[in-house]
Design a protein around this motif. Sequence first.
Motif, PDB file in Angstrom:
ATOM      1  N   LEU A 196       0.874  -1.603   9.175  1.00  0.00           N
ATOM      2  CA  LEU A 196       1.460  -2.699   8.403  1.00  0.00           C
ATOM      3  C   LEU A 196       2.803  -3.121   8.988  1.00  0.00           C
ATOM      4  N   LEU A 239      -1.385   3.788   6.525  1.00  0.00           N
ATOM      5  CA  LEU A 239      -1.348   2.339   6.713  1.00  0.00           C
ATOM      6  C   LEU A 239       0.059   1.812   6.998  1.00  0.00           C
ATOM      7  N   GLN A 240       1.069   2.643   6.831  1.00  0.00           N
ATOM      8  CA  GLN A 240       2.441   2.166   6.945  1.00  0.00           C
ATOM      9  C   GLN A 240       2.775   1.672   8.365  1.00  0.00           C
ATOM     10  N   ILE A 271       8.747  -0.444   4.225  1.00  0.00           N
ATOM     11  CA  ILE A 271       7.583   0.212   4.834  1.00  0.00           C
ATOM     12  C   ILE A 271       8.009   1.443   5.622  1.00  0.00           C
ATOM     13  N   SER A 312       0.843  -1.193   0.000  1.00  0.00           N
ATOM     14  CA  SER A 312       0.000   0.000   0.000  1.00  0.00           C
ATOM     15  C   SER A 312       0.879   1.245   0.000  1.00  0.00           C
TER      16      SER A 312
END
Length: 311
Positions: free
Chosen positions: A27, A23-24, A85, A18
């Motif tokens: 995740l 969202l990092q 990420i 993503s």
Amino acid sequence: MEPQNITGIPEFLLLGLSEDPELQTPLFAMFFFIYLITLLGNLLIILAVSTDTNLHSPMYFFLSCLSLADIGFTSTTVPRMLKDISTPHKIISYVDCLTQLSLILFFGCMDSLLLTAMAYDRFVAICHPLHYPVIMKPQFCSRLVLISFSISILDSQLHCLMVSQLTFCTEVEIPTFFCDPPQLLNLACSVTSTNGILEYCMIAIFAGPPVSVILLSYQQILSVVLRVPSSGGKYKAFSTCGSHLIVVGLYYGTAIGVYLSLILSPSFRSGAVASVVYNIVTPMLNPFIYSLRNQDVKRALRRLFSRIMSF
């Protein structure tokens, strides 16, 4: 866009799962936790098998090798993914990409061949119980692992050689979190029909025989178990195969899902979920599947925890 040889491209861009900044962090936390659980679970299986004499049998020897391969398999992708990420520059060099590709294929092939050896072990144990100690000698089991190791090296190096011959456009964006051979084939600017055929031929050569041996082994096991008169005897025979069947289904089911998603929509990240399950979730689940369904492993882990706590 004019193609240029891959050796002229210093790096690739891994798009990951993503690009949403919000969202990092979730995740990263999720996959870091999964990675720790994977390492801990598989290391406990290896320690339990190596230290408990009750688990010194071919089935558990193959299980400990499978756990070691799973550690290598997940360690090839997850640390790199966690690094990507945590940084906006998700760049991987050409050399690192080929190295990662080779390791993924090596450990993936090892998993497949070890699962095949475990299926053969169950076949001999159930269909030829009187000959089991003679056939499944420690030397024979060690040879099976050594053969699996050699075939896995051959598989990974052939794929690496094939990918190194591809030509790419000046910008290469890989729509996943690792260097995957089918994705690289889809992204190549050169005509890849021959490479595609070669890729599927190698899959058939290296994946076909293991799948065939597993299917034939369980066909024979099923025919023998169905002749057992008592339901208790049938349950006992099938219970020794239950964990292995679940792991085989999970491994090959997700592998098929990855390749089908790439065939159906190669330009999107449709295979991301299947890739996560195949590369990350499956190695985490394997120790739980074997420990929760196997009383011998449960007892060995309890004894291992007791020894650890006594220090």
